[in-house]
Write a protein that holds these residues in place. Structure first.
Motif, mmCIF file in Angstrom:
data_model
loop_
_atom_site.group_PDB
_atom_site.id
_atom_site.type_symbol
_atom_site.label_atom_id
_atom_site.label_comp_id
_atom_site.label_asym_id
_atom_site.label_seq_id
_atom_site.Cartn_x
_atom_site.Cartn_y
_atom_site.Cartn_z
ATOM 1 N N LEU A 178 29.371 -16.630 13.132
ATOM 2 C CA LEU A 178 30.011 -17.172 11.967
ATOM 3 C C LEU A 178 29.952 -18.580 11.608
ATOM 4 O O LEU A 178 29.943 -19.358 12.464
ATOM 5 N N THR A 179 30.270 -18.733 10.490
ATOM 6 C CA THR A 179 30.100 -20.309 10.118
ATOM 7 C C THR A 179 31.287 -20.557 9.213
ATOM 8 O O THR A 179 32.218 -19.731 8.964
ATOM 9 N N SER A 180 31.770 -21.919 9.111
ATOM 10 C CA SER A 180 33.006 -22.155 8.387
ATOM 11 C C SER A 180 32.589 -22.100 6.674
ATOM 12 O O SER A 180 31.752 -22.127 6.111
ATOM 13 N N MET A 181 33.872 -21.484 6.212
ATOM 14 C CA MET A 181 33.775 -21.188 4.832
ATOM 15 C C MET A 181 33.970 -22.365 3.887
ATOM 16 O O MET A 181 34.649 -23.240 4.254
ATOM 17 N N ASN A 182 33.191 -22.396 2.932
ATOM 18 C CA ASN A 182 33.314 -23.205 2.137
ATOM 19 C C ASN A 182 34.636 -23.073 1.132
ATOM 20 O O ASN A 182 34.752 -22.329 0.470
ATOM 21 N N THR A 183 35.316 -24.254 1.215
ATOM 22 C CA THR A 183 36.843 -24.174 0.805
ATOM 23 C C THR A 183 37.017 -25.462 -0.267
ATOM 24 O O THR A 183 38.151 -25.658 -0.962
ATOM 25 N N SER A 184 35.833 -25.937 -0.887
ATOM 26 C CA SER A 184 35.817 -27.093 -1.821
ATOM 27 C C SER A 184 36.506 -26.572 -3.261
ATOM 28 O O SER A 184 36.779 -27.475 -3.911
ATOM 29 N N ALA A 185 36.450 -25.298 -3.622
ATOM 30 C CA ALA A 185 36.748 -24.831 -4.916
ATOM 31 C C ALA A 185 38.412 -25.020 -4.958
ATOM 32 O O ALA A 185 38.794 -24.846 -6.008
ATOM 33 N N GLU A 186 38.957 -25.226 -3.848
ATOM 34 C CA GLU A 186 40.390 -25.414 -4.034
ATOM 35 C C GLU A 186 40.692 -26.618 -4.839
ATOM 36 O O GLU A 186 41.997 -26.792 -5.048
ATOM 37 N N ALA A 187 39.880 -27.717 -5.192
ATOM 38 C CA ALA A 187 40.289 -28.902 -5.672
ATOM 39 C C ALA A 187 40.836 -28.452 -7.235
ATOM 40 O O ALA A 187 41.717 -29.218 -7.754
ATOM 41 N N VAL A 188 40.026 -27.587 -7.815
ATOM 42 C CA VAL A 188 40.683 -26.986 -9.194
ATOM 43 C C VAL A 188 41.398 -25.641 -8.890
ATOM 44 O O VAL A 188 40.646 -24.531 -8.446
ATOM 45 N N SER A 189 42.672 -25.726 -9.302
ATOM 46 C CA SER A 189 43.302 -24.512 -8.852
ATOM 47 C C SER A 189 43.109 -23.311 -10.012
ATOM 48 O O SER A 189 43.206 -23.716 -11.116
ATOM 49 N N GLN A 190 42.762 -22.194 -9.409
ATOM 50 C CA GLN A 190 42.485 -20.954 -10.414
ATOM 51 C C GLN A 190 44.015 -20.645 -11.156
ATOM 52 O O GLN A 190 43.724 -20.005 -12.123
ATOM 53 N N THR A 191 44.830 -20.965 -10.689
ATOM 54 C CA THR A 191 46.179 -20.313 -11.101
ATOM 55 C C THR A 191 46.439 -21.041 -12.452
ATOM 56 O O THR A 191 47.413 -20.712 -13.164
ATOM 57 N N LYS A 192 45.950 -22.195 -12.815
ATOM 58 C CA LYS A 192 45.942 -22.946 -14.091
ATOM 59 C C LYS A 192 45.116 -22.056 -15.172
ATOM 60 O O LYS A 192 45.484 -22.511 -16.541
ATOM 61 N N TYR A 193 44.367 -21.097 -14.939
ATOM 62 C CA TYR A 193 43.346 -20.506 -16.005
ATOM 63 C C TYR A 193 43.720 -18.903 -16.077
ATOM 64 O O TYR A 193 43.998 -18.371 -15.211
ATOM 65 N N ASP A 194 43.628 -18.735 -17.397
ATOM 66 C CA ASP A 194 43.853 -17.252 -17.502
ATOM 67 C C ASP A 194 42.642 -16.390 -17.249
ATOM 68 O O ASP A 194 42.954 -15.090 -17.161
ATOM 69 N N ASN A 195 41.406 -16.922 -17.251
ATOM 70 C CA ASN A 195 40.266 -16.069 -17.047
ATOM 71 C C ASN A 195 39.366 -16.628 -16.360
ATOM 72 O O ASN A 195 39.211 -17.775 -16.031
ATOM 73 N N ILE A 196 38.326 -15.983 -15.426
ATOM 74 C CA ILE A 196 37.219 -16.833 -14.732
ATOM 75 C C ILE A 196 36.491 -17.806 -15.280
ATOM 76 O O ILE A 196 36.043 -18.626 -14.796
ATOM 77 N N SER A 197 36.152 -17.074 -16.463
ATOM 78 C CA SER A 197 35.167 -18.130 -17.585
ATOM 79 C C SER A 197 35.793 -19.581 -17.685
ATOM 80 O O SER A 197 34.974 -20.542 -17.538
ATOM 81 N N ASP A 198 37.015 -19.710 -17.876
ATOM 82 C CA ASP A 198 37.558 -20.963 -18.071
ATOM 83 C C ASP A 198 37.645 -21.919 -16.993
ATOM 84 O O ASP A 198 37.572 -22.935 -17.000
#
Length: 449
Positions: A29-49
């Motif tokens: 097992l390897t460490s999971m990439n968690t850098s995506a947390e910098a921009v919160s998905q909860t601010k956006y209505d859809n995956i494209s935005d």
């Protein structure tokens, strides 16, 4: 182990997101990439935005600009990288042992691409014979052999020699390169490199454990990579090679297109063994309907096999319109294989590359992709390969972050089930679309479908 007959499963069913957890054994097992947390998905209505905001953030850090939305590959192609950012950096090779074109040691690090002008190189001519064995779907043992004459065999010490051979020699001869030192392709100095030509002959790159640093590729044709296309008569073999700090920018407006480090499109045969890519930034912008982009190579529509053994991609960022994969984009296989779904990876796969036969489907063994962040604004994208047919994968895994639109997977985005792409089952029938043994996925996947 029981096989799964996918021959009658519908196209829609196969398109559904699959998280594969098959016979997990001793794979690390390897460490999971968690850098995506910098921009919160909860601010956006859809995956494209969300994708647009996240990739804009990455561009701002890499190029030091204050963008409000994704800038095209054409807009960023000449911008310098802001060294020390958290996403992509060129590698400093000034402390490494460099060589001149005669193989003599020099001070000051690796000699970068564009430092000298190479107009001629010495070479030898070698004929080599390859022998391989396989067991067909009837259980019969078979032996095949192939003989290859390499018209030009070069020892390469510098990036300028490497570029000279790919641009001047490969077009007309069967070429083998013995890489004798690490080389620097000068991407930090905005030296951009690709041959701009298709591979119609044999090209064998023996890396001998060395690394190609700092390659920058910019292309506007429908196929972009070191080679635009591996032609039907072309054969590509790459062994024992590291690739580090690679930037590929593809700006296509010429219809369907594809991009990858070694090739944009593949119609011929290819073999990769012990090839490892680290620290990459790939971006594809397009007005076309159907695109493809992946780190090692682009899309394939080939009746010839591809073998991938002990290869990896790590710490990469990739953005594309569709058919986005980590190792390769669409993996196509259009002929009848002669082996069963549970066949072992061949001991000498190069034999079957040069033999010109279609004994094996596309084979993956002991390969992985980890710590990559991947963006697909279109369809059919996966964290190992984007999509395909006629695939056997053994001991392979992923641990990436994958943001996509639809037909998305943590391993493969979509499997196609045309009759002529199927592999033999245990009853003598060609019913298997793909077989994954001892494979697993981890990480983050988010998409529409």
């Amino acid at each position: 182990m029981k096989s799964i007959n996918l021959g009658k499963i519908s196209h829609t069913t196969i398109s559904v997101l699959l998280i594969l957890v098959l016979l997990v054994t001793s794979l690390p097992l390897t460490s999971m990439n968690t850098s995506a947390e910098a921009v919160s998905q909860t601010k956006y209505d859809n995956i494209s935005d969300f994708q647009n905001a996240r990739w804009t953030e990455i561009q701002n850090k890499v190029f030091g600009q204050n963008y409000t939305s994704v800038q095209s590959a054409d807009a960023i192609k000449d911008l310098p990288v802001q060294q020390g950012n958290e996403f992509f950096n060129w590698t400093d090779t000034s402390h490494m042992q460099g060589y001149d074109n005669d193989g003599n040691e020099i001070d000051g690090g690796l000699q970068k691409y564009g430092t000298t002008t190479v107009t001629d190189m010495s070479y030898t001519t070698v004929t080599e014979k390859y022998v391989g064995n396989y067991t067909d779907y009837l259980g019969k043992n078979n032996t095949v052999s192939s003989t290859v004459k390499y018209d030009r065999v070069f020892d390469v010490y510098t990036a300028d020699q490497f570029a000279y051979i790919l641009k001047q020699e490969v077009a007309n001869y069967n070429v083998k390169i013995n890489l004798c030192a690490d080389i620097d392709m000068g991407g930090e100095n905005d030296r951009q490199f690709s041959t701009g030509a298709s591979l119609k002959s044999i090209f064998f790159l023996e890396g001998n454990g060395h690394t190609i640093y700092n390659t920058k590729i910019y292309g506007t044709s429908n196929a972009t990579g070191i080679f635009t296309t591996i032609h039907y008569g072309g054969r590509l073999v790459v062994n024992n090679l590291g690739i580090q700090s690679t930037m590929l920018l593809h700006m296509n407006s010429n219809g369907e297109g594809s991009a990858g480090y070694f090739f944009g499109y593949r119609y011929g045969a290819a073999s990769f063994s012990n090839v490892h890519m680290r620290q990459s930034f790939f971006q594809q912008n397009s007005t076309a309907v159907n695109e493809g982009v992946a780190f090692l190579g682009g899309k394939a529509n080939s009746s010839y096999s591809m073998f991938v053994n002990n290869c990896s991609v790590s710490n990469g960022y990739i953005y594309g319109k569709g058919h986005v994969g980590a190792l390769f984009s669409f993996v196509g296989y259009l002929s009848s294989s002669k082996v069963k779904y549970d066949v072992e990876f061949p001991d000498n796969p190069v034999t079957f590359i040069f033999d010109g036969s279609t004994i094996y489907p596309s084979m993956f063994n002991n390969s992985y992709s980890v710590d990559c962040e991947m963006f697909s604004t279109g369809a059919d994208s996966g964290a190992f390969i984007s999509c395909g047919k006629g695939i056997i994968a053994t001991n392979c895994y992923t641990n990436n972050t994958m943001y996509s639109n639809y037909n998305t997977g943590a391993f493969v985005g979509r499997l196609l089930h045309e009759p002529n792409s199927r592999i033999y089952d245990g009853n003598g029938k060609r019913s298997i679309i793909a077989c994954f043994r001892n494979c697993y996925t981890a990480g983050i996947v988010e998409g529409k479908v």
